[in-house]
Design a protein around this motif. Structure first.
Motif, PDB file in Angstrom:
ATOM      1  N   TYR A 278      -3.520   3.902   1.629  1.00 56.98           N
ATOM      2  CA  TYR A 278      -4.239   3.857   2.902  1.00 56.98           C
ATOM      3  C   TYR A 278      -3.531   4.837   4.033  1.00 56.98           C
ATOM      4  O   TYR A 278      -3.792   4.723   5.233  1.00 56.98           O
ATOM      5  N   ASN A 279      -3.063   5.842   3.418  1.00 58.76           N
ATOM      6  CA  ASN A 279      -2.462   6.907   4.156  1.00 58.76           C
ATOM      7  C   ASN A 279      -1.688   6.575   5.337  1.00 58.76           C
ATOM      8  O   ASN A 279      -1.936   6.926   6.444  1.00 58.76           O
ATOM      9  N   GLY A 280      -0.729   5.290   5.077  1.00 56.23           N
ATOM     10  CA  GLY A 280      -0.022   5.125   6.328  1.00 56.23           C
ATOM     11  C   GLY A 280      -0.243   3.970   6.880  1.00 56.23           C
ATOM     12  O   GLY A 280       0.562   3.622   8.119  1.00 56.23           O
ATOM     13  N   THR A 281      -1.309   3.079   6.727  1.00 56.82           N
ATOM     14  CA  THR A 281      -1.659   1.756   6.939  1.00 56.82           C
ATOM     15  C   THR A 281      -0.372   0.747   7.086  1.00 56.82           C
ATOM     16  O   THR A 281      -0.063   0.087   8.009  1.00 56.82           O
ATOM     17  N   PHE A 282       0.304   0.758   5.854  1.00 57.85           N
ATOM     18  CA  PHE A 282       1.250   0.031   5.510  1.00 57.85           C
ATOM     19  C   PHE A 282       2.673   0.995   5.857  1.00 57.85           C
ATOM     20  O   PHE A 282       2.588   2.209   5.859  1.00 57.85           O
ATOM     21  N   PRO A 283       3.562   0.187   6.558  1.00 54.69           N
ATOM     22  CA  PRO A 283       4.836   0.840   6.802  1.00 54.69           C
ATOM     23  C   PRO A 283       5.478   1.656   5.388  1.00 54.69           C
ATOM     24  O   PRO A 283       5.550   1.170   4.337  1.00 54.69           O
ATOM     25  N   ASN A 284       6.137   2.694   5.399  1.00 57.10           N
ATOM     26  CA  ASN A 284       6.868   3.511   4.587  1.00 57.10           C
ATOM     27  C   ASN A 284       8.260   2.890   4.155  1.00 57.10           C
ATOM     28  O   ASN A 284       8.890   3.263   5.078  1.00 57.10           O
TER      29      ASN A 284
ATOM     30  N   GLU B 224     -10.317  -4.260   2.559  1.00 56.87           N
ATOM     31  CA  GLU B 224      -9.511  -4.377   3.663  1.00 56.87           C
ATOM     32  C   GLU B 224      -8.126  -4.470   3.404  1.00 56.87           C
ATOM     33  O   GLU B 224      -7.799  -4.771   2.149  1.00 56.87           O
ATOM     34  N   PRO B 225      -7.125  -3.720   4.066  1.00 60.75           N
ATOM     35  CA  PRO B 225      -5.716  -3.554   3.534  1.00 60.75           C
ATOM     36  C   PRO B 225      -5.252  -4.890   3.167  1.00 60.75           C
ATOM     37  O   PRO B 225      -4.615  -4.756   2.195  1.00 60.75           O
ATOM     38  N   ASN B 226      -5.206  -5.957   3.855  1.00 63.64           N
ATOM     39  CA  ASN B 226      -4.552  -7.235   3.676  1.00 63.64           C
ATOM     40  C   ASN B 226      -5.118  -7.765   2.510  1.00 63.64           C
ATOM     41  O   ASN B 226      -4.494  -8.406   1.501  1.00 63.64           O
ATOM     42  N   GLU B 227      -6.663  -7.510   2.209  1.00 65.12           N
ATOM     43  CA  GLU B 227      -7.262  -8.000   1.081  1.00 65.12           C
ATOM     44  C   GLU B 227      -6.675  -7.243  -0.256  1.00 65.12           C
ATOM     45  O   GLU B 227      -6.531  -7.856  -1.361  1.00 65.12           O
ATOM     46  N   ALA B 228      -6.651  -6.102  -0.257  1.00 60.09           N
ATOM     47  CA  ALA B 228      -6.014  -5.427  -1.227  1.00 60.09           C
ATOM     48  C   ALA B 228      -4.552  -5.795  -1.567  1.00 60.09           C
ATOM     49  O   ALA B 228      -4.244  -5.817  -2.773  1.00 60.09           O
ATOM     50  N   ALA B 229      -3.812  -6.002  -0.458  1.00 58.57           N
ATOM     51  CA  ALA B 229      -2.534  -6.421  -0.759  1.00 58.57           C
ATOM     52  C   ALA B 229      -2.407  -7.704  -1.479  1.00 58.57           C
ATOM     53  O   ALA B 229      -1.365  -7.864  -2.363  1.00 58.57           O
ATOM     54  N   GLN B 230      -3.255  -8.555  -1.155  1.00 59.71           N
ATOM     55  CA  GLN B 230      -3.309  -9.913  -1.929  1.00 59.71           C
ATOM     56  C   GLN B 230      -3.759  -9.724  -3.274  1.00 59.71           C
ATOM     57  O   GLN B 230      -2.976 -10.427  -4.290  1.00 59.71           O
TER      58      GLN B 230
END
Length: 223
Positions: A115-121, A57-63
């Motif tokens: 994530y191909n754009g899920t996070f702001p660029n 999951e994106p937030n898990e990867a960020a952590q």
């Protein structure tokens, strides 16, 4: 000391090449449950990591990435909060601890690609410029603080650095925040420099002159 400053080019980039070492990629692959990174071909490491990251999951990867890079500077609660905020805001441009913004930028862009754009660029500026003494033949190495002060005369009053640090940019006083604002400063001859920073701090629109003169004074030490 008087200097002639010439801005040769400003490149706007989505990532700064060379920030993530092969060892970084291998260690991150292990943290994303891909233990064979050390035996993979080096050229394949970035693609393998992107695939490994995308299984989370994106937030898990960020952590996971935040903990890898900033565990010694952020606590668990801060990492969790930042990982959630990164999905909606450019935290790397807004985080109040300026010295952490550069690392957060590189983390953000790693996740943005995975994530191909899920996070702001977010974007960075790579500034190529020369600094040449006018009245002296002696070439002195310049610090990040020196360089920002020298660039002051060529920047618009709208520039974020000038607006937030007007006194430090224009007066003969210390400017410790320069270490965090300038992510990289490189030179081979102490005349031609390359500076890397956030586009938020410095971009093409901030320049009012591409050639100008500046005076750099020695910082007066407090007694």
């Amino acid at each position: 000391m008087n200097y002639q400053i010439t801005i040769k080019n400003i490149d706007t980039v989505n990532e700064v090449e060379g920030y993530w070492s092969d060892n970084d990629l291998i260690q991150l692959l292990e943290k994303f449950n891909y233990p064979d990174g050390s035996t993979a071909e080096k050229k394949n490491l970035p693609e393998l990591l992107e695939m490994a990251i995308s299984d989370y999951e994106p937030n898990e990867a960020a952590q996971i990435v935040l903990k890898y890079k900033l565990e010694d500077q952020l606590n668990v609660g801060q990492i969790e909060q930042i990982s959630n905020n990164m999905l909606i805001d450019k935290v790397c441009e807004e985080y109040p601890e300026i010295h952490l913004q550069g690392t957060m930028y590189h983390i953000n862009q790693l996740l943005f690609k995975a994530y191909n754009g899920t996070f702001p660029n977010a974007k960075a500026s790579v500034v190529h410029f020369s600094v040449v003494p006018i009245d002296e033949d002696v070439v002195k190495p310049l610090t990040k603080e020196n360089v920002l002060k020298l660039l002051n005369n060529g920047l618009s009053d709208r520039n974020l650095i000038k607006r937030l640090f007007e006194n430090q940019m224009s007066q003969n006083i210390p400017f410790p925040e320069a270490e965090g604002i300038v992510w990289e400063l490189t030179t081979a001859d102490h005349k031609n420099y390359t500076l890397v920073t956030s586009e938020n701090w410095l971009n093409k629109e901030d320049l009012t002159h591409f050639e100008f003169e500046s005076v750099l004074e020695e910082i007066e030490e407090e007694v």
